[in-house]
Structure formats: structure tokens, C-alpha cells
Design a protein around this motif. Structure first.
Motif, PDB file in Angstrom:
ATOM      1  N   ILE A  33      23.510 -24.795 -34.496  1.00 45.02           N
ATOM      2  CA  ILE A  33      23.713 -24.668 -33.055  1.00 45.02           C
ATOM      3  C   ILE A  33      22.424 -25.097 -32.373  1.00 45.02           C
ATOM      4  N   TYR A  34      22.524 -26.129 -31.536  1.00 37.81           N
ATOM      5  CA  TYR A  34      21.313 -26.664 -30.921  1.00 37.81           C
ATOM      6  C   TYR A  34      21.364 -26.736 -29.400  1.00 37.81           C
ATOM      7  N   SER A  35      22.506 -26.480 -28.796  1.00 37.55           N
ATOM      8  CA  SER A  35      22.591 -26.671 -27.348  1.00 37.55           C
ATOM      9  C   SER A  35      22.564 -25.339 -26.601  1.00 37.55           C
ATOM     10  N   LYS A  36      22.037 -25.413 -25.388  1.00 38.55           N
ATOM     11  CA  LYS A  36      22.017 -24.233 -24.525  1.00 38.55           C
ATOM     12  C   LYS A  36      23.441 -23.765 -24.261  1.00 38.55           C
ATOM     13  N   SER A  37      24.367 -24.698 -24.121  1.00 35.73           N
ATOM     14  CA  SER A  37      25.765 -24.363 -23.864  1.00 35.73           C
ATOM     15  C   SER A  37      26.344 -23.503 -24.989  1.00 35.73           C
ATOM     16  N   SER A  38      26.025 -23.850 -26.222  1.00 38.57           N
ATOM     17  CA  SER A  38      26.509 -23.070 -27.365  1.00 38.57           C
ATOM     18  C   SER A  38      25.937 -21.659 -27.340  1.00 38.57           C
ATOM     19  N   ILE A  39      24.659 -21.552 -27.017  1.00 35.09           N
ATOM     20  CA  ILE A  39      24.003 -20.244 -26.922  1.00 35.09           C
ATOM     21  C   ILE A  39      24.662 -19.429 -25.821  1.00 35.09           C
ATOM     22  N   GLU A  40      24.911 -20.040 -24.656  1.00 37.37           N
ATOM     23  CA  GLU A  40      25.556 -19.356 -23.542  1.00 37.37           C
ATOM     24  C   GLU A  40      26.933 -18.835 -23.939  1.00 37.37           C
ATOM     25  N   LYS A  41      27.686 -19.646 -24.667  1.00 36.64           N
ATOM     26  CA  LYS A  41      29.032 -19.237 -25.089  1.00 36.64           C
ATOM     27  C   LYS A  41      28.977 -18.046 -26.035  1.00 36.64           C
ATOM     28  N   ILE A  42      28.022 -18.042 -26.927  1.00 36.91           N
ATOM     29  CA  ILE A  42      27.891 -16.920 -27.854  1.00 36.91           C
ATOM     30  C   ILE A  42      27.499 -15.651 -27.103  1.00 36.91           C
ATOM     31  N   ILE A  43      26.559 -15.768 -26.170  1.00 37.20           N
ATOM     32  CA  ILE A  43      26.148 -14.607 -25.378  1.00 37.20           C
ATOM     33  C   ILE A  43      27.318 -14.103 -24.542  1.00 37.20           C
ATOM     34  N   HIS A  44      28.070 -15.019 -23.938  1.00 38.57           N
ATOM     35  CA  HIS A  44      29.253 -14.621 -23.161  1.00 38.57           C
ATOM     36  C   HIS A  44      30.247 -13.877 -24.051  1.00 38.57           C
ATOM     37  N   SER A  45      30.450 -14.372 -25.255  1.00 35.12           N
ATOM     38  CA  SER A  45      31.357 -13.735 -26.207  1.00 35.12           C
ATOM     39  C   SER A  45      30.883 -12.322 -26.557  1.00 35.12           C
ATOM     40  N   LEU A  46      29.577 -12.169 -26.759  1.00 33.60           N
ATOM     41  CA  LEU A  46      29.026 -10.846 -27.057  1.00 33.60           C
ATOM     42  C   LEU A  46      29.223  -9.889 -25.890  1.00 33.60           C
ATOM     43  N   LYS A  47      28.971 -10.377 -24.677  1.00 33.87           N
ATOM     44  CA  LYS A  47      29.170  -9.536 -23.493  1.00 33.87           C
ATOM     45  C   LYS A  47      30.623  -9.087 -23.385  1.00 33.87           C
ATOM     46  N   LYS A  48      31.525 -10.004 -23.625  1.00 39.95           N
ATOM     47  CA  LYS A  48      32.944  -9.693 -23.541  1.00 39.95           C
ATOM     48  C   LYS A  48      33.336  -8.682 -24.622  1.00 39.95           C
TER      49      LYS A  48
END
Length: 72
Positions: A33-48
Motif C-alpha cells: 500500500i503506497y497511496s494516501k488514498s489507500s491509507i484514508e480508506k483503511i482509516i475510514h474502515s477502522l472508524k466505521k
């Protein structure tokens, strides 16, 4: 929580930004995983998953989980 999620949480706890996390993953090559977008999606998933809205709340949930694991 998988290894990528754990690594992201650890870096967030150290104060890394989402961009810095992506750069760290690029440098270490531990994860694909190298993109900020991927990191954002994972963090969003954790929040959810943990039903929180903010990074602070996510941090509190993770700390509580870690504390409970140590206590048991």
C-alpha cells in the motif's frame, strides 16, 4: 485487526500524517500500500468498524482495546 491496520495505528500514534504513513510504507516495502488514498480508506474502515467519527475517538478505542488485552 490485520497487520496493515496495526501498522497504520502504530504510525498514527507516533504522530505520522496519512501522507507520511504512505511514504513510510513505500520506503520499508513491508506492505503493498503506497497511496494516501489507500491509507484514508483503511482509516475510514477502522472508524466505521469501531463506530467512531474522529481520529481521536479511534485512538481512544484502540488504547482501550490494548489496555484490556494487557489487563487480561
Amino acid at each position: 485487526m490485520n497487520n496493515v491496520e496495526k501498522a497504520i495505528i502504530e504510525l498514527l500514534k507516533k504522530g505520522y500524517s496519512q501522507n507520511e504513513i504512505a511514504e513510510n510504507f513505500k520506503k520499508t516495502k513491508n506492505f503493498s500500500i503506497y497511496s494516501k488514498s489507500s491509507i484514508e480508506k483503511i482509516i475510514h474502515s477502522l472508524k466505521k468498524r469501531y463506530q467512531v467519527k474522529t481520529m481521536f475517538q479511534l485512538g481512544m478505542v484502540v488504547e482501550r482495546m490494548e489496555f484490556e488485552n494487557i489487563s487480561n
